[in-house]
Enzyme design. Structure first.
Site, PDB file in Angstrom:
ATOM      1  N   GLU A  11      10.350 -31.232   1.175  1.00  0.00           N
ATOM      2  CA  GLU A  11      11.315 -30.419   1.911  1.00  0.00           C
ATOM      3  C   GLU A  11      12.284 -31.311   2.673  1.00  0.00           C
ATOM      4  O   GLU A  11      11.868 -32.282   3.298  1.00  0.00           O
ATOM      5  CB  GLU A  11      10.585 -29.586   2.980  1.00  0.00           C
ATOM      6  CG  GLU A  11      10.114 -28.236   2.550  1.00  0.00           C
ATOM      7  CD  GLU A  11       9.443 -27.515   3.705  1.00  0.00           C
ATOM      8  OE1 GLU A  11      10.123 -27.162   4.670  1.00  0.00           O
ATOM      9  OE2 GLU A  11       8.210 -27.347   3.625  1.00  0.00           O
ATOM     10  N   ASP A  71      13.714 -26.961  -0.657  1.00  0.00           N
ATOM     11  CA  ASP A  71      12.255 -26.918  -0.701  1.00  0.00           C
ATOM     12  C   ASP A  71      11.800 -26.826  -2.153  1.00  0.00           C
ATOM     13  O   ASP A  71      12.209 -25.923  -2.878  1.00  0.00           O
ATOM     14  CB  ASP A  71      11.794 -25.682   0.097  1.00  0.00           C
ATOM     15  CG  ASP A  71      10.280 -25.548   0.140  1.00  0.00           C
ATOM     16  OD1 ASP A  71       9.575 -26.497  -0.266  1.00  0.00           O
ATOM     17  OD2 ASP A  71       9.809 -24.478   0.576  1.00  0.00           O
TER      18      ASP A  71
END
Ligand SMILES: [Mg+2]
Length: 419
Positions: A115, A12
């Protein structure tokens, strides 16, 4: 049964839009790092509808929130720097990230622009311990791409994602099943994935404030009041996640093709059929090996005058069995062949997707399953005993090769280096 043998990483980007802009600024020689001053990425300020899309830590400290209007944000900080969004830059940065990650596993499941999940299972022998590898990946992203990421590690996607949320930024965290009690349960219930603004008050009314409270609540009550969503978050509280890893995103090539120039003129349909079948054999095996299926099949033929004609067909479902591809290729052939002698055939399979979700519309379900089994078996035998160990009867005494065309290593840029 829980599958504990998998190693899934969740990657992320920390305040992605802002970080990417900062990395870009750095590359073009702008000294000021927007991450260290009160700044936001925000939509058009003149239109007055602009909202905060991302914020720097100093902006966050001033109480500025993602999603609030730029006007409100400006009231909290007079000299707030508002940077317009640059989606082209984000796409480029995101692609650069995926390219780097693919060095560590061909299996990337893209969740959003900033992500993704990486299936690290079995990669230990190449890159060592997952935690050490994650640190290596994180540091490489920082030094080579100029932004920081969080990496969460676990045995399923849910826990890997939750692990990534534990501490930010620029951190590697694990959250394996045995760590759920200590690391996940003490957190406020709204920190659990899929517990949103609507679910939180409902849980609070039941006296559920932490993820641990939810895990130890009466399942029957959760089920009755929150229905399927309740069952989902209850299982999440225990770290249970049976979502499948989406291998769709791992397509090392856009299409796979194969062509063959025939040493004689092909003038009859029977011979043409055999050549097409032969091309289907090799091409479909290549996609099966990569666990993908195709949604578009193209067939081209070239005659003696080098006149080239081709047709393609898009199918509703994805397929990868030799027989199904052959059936369509043959229909395409009948569409384009005018009876003139043929010298070259080419077949291309494109719109590749994961073979996990194959649903044939050409054959009934039972027939499809049978075909998948047959193709698997034949592929395995050929892998072990050579391409000609199994040959379709149609090729016997035909003088034609049952497997036409060769493998092109350049079609597998990622696989060749890793697998
Ligand atoms: Mg992010």
């Amino acid at each position: 049964m829980e599958n504990n043998s998998k190693i899934i990483m969740h990657i992320d980007v920390n305040s992605a839009f802002l970080s990417w802009q900062a990395a870009y600024n750095d590359q073009v020689g702008i000294d000021k790092d927007i991450r260290n001053i009160p700044s936001v990425i925000g939509g058009n300020e003149e239109k007055r509808h602009g909202i905060v899309l991302a914020k720097s830590l100093p902006a966050k400290r001033l109480g500025i929130q993602t999603g609030e209007s730029l006007m409100d944000a400006r009231m909290k900080c007079k000299n707030l720097l508002v940077v317009p969004p640059n989606y082209d830059l984000y796409v480029k940065a995101s692609k650069a990230l995926i390219t780097l990650l693919k060095e560590y596993s061909p299996y990337i499941d893209i969740f959003s622009i900033d992500e993704c999940f990486l299936d690290f299972t079995g990669m230990e022998e190449h890159f060592g311990d997952p935690i050490k590898a994650a640190h290596k990946i994180k540091e490489r992203i920082k030094s080579e791409l100029g932004f920081t990421v969080n990496i969460g590690i676990s045995s399923n996607k849910l826990l890997a994602k939750q692990a990534g949320e534990l501490q930010k930024p620029d951190k590697v965290n694990t959250l394996f099943l045995e760590e759920v009690k200590n690391k996940l349960w003490p957190l406020p219930v709204e920190e659990l994935f899929m517990v949103g603004r609507k679910t939180k008050p409902k849980l609070n009314r039941l006296g559920i404030y932490t993820i641990g409270d939810l895990a130890n609540s009466d399942f029957k009550i959760i089920d009755t009041i929150l229905k399927s969503h309740g069952r989902l978050v209850y299982n999440y509280a225990w770290g249970r996640d049976d979502s499948t890893f989406n291998y769709n995103n791992y397509i090392p090539f856009k299409s796979v093709g194969n062509g063959s120039t025939i040493p004689f003129d092909v003038e009859d349909r029977e011979t043409a059929k055999k050549i097409i079948l032969s091309l289907c054999e090799t091409t479909s095996r290549r996609i099966r090996r990569s666990n993908v299926a195709c949604g578009v099949i193209s067939l081209g033929i070239r005659n003696l005058d080098l006149f080239y004609r081709s047709h393609q067909r898009k199918i509703l479902s994805s397929i990868n069995s030799t027989e199904e591809i052959y059936q369509i290729a043959l229909e395409l052939f009948d569409d384009i062949w005018d009876g003139t002698p043929i010298r070259k055939f080419s077949l291309r399979l494109s719109q590749l997707t994961s073979s996990e979700k194959i649903q044939s519309s050409l054959f009934d379900k039972e027939e499809s399953i049978k075909l998948i089994k047959i193709n698997e078996t034949i592929d395995t035998i050929r892998e072990r005993f050579g391409d000609y160990s199994v040959t379709r009867a149609t090729f016997l005494h035909s003088g034609l090769k049952p497997m036409l065309g060769g493998f092109a290593a350049e079609d597998y840029p990622v696989m060749s280096s890793i697998l």
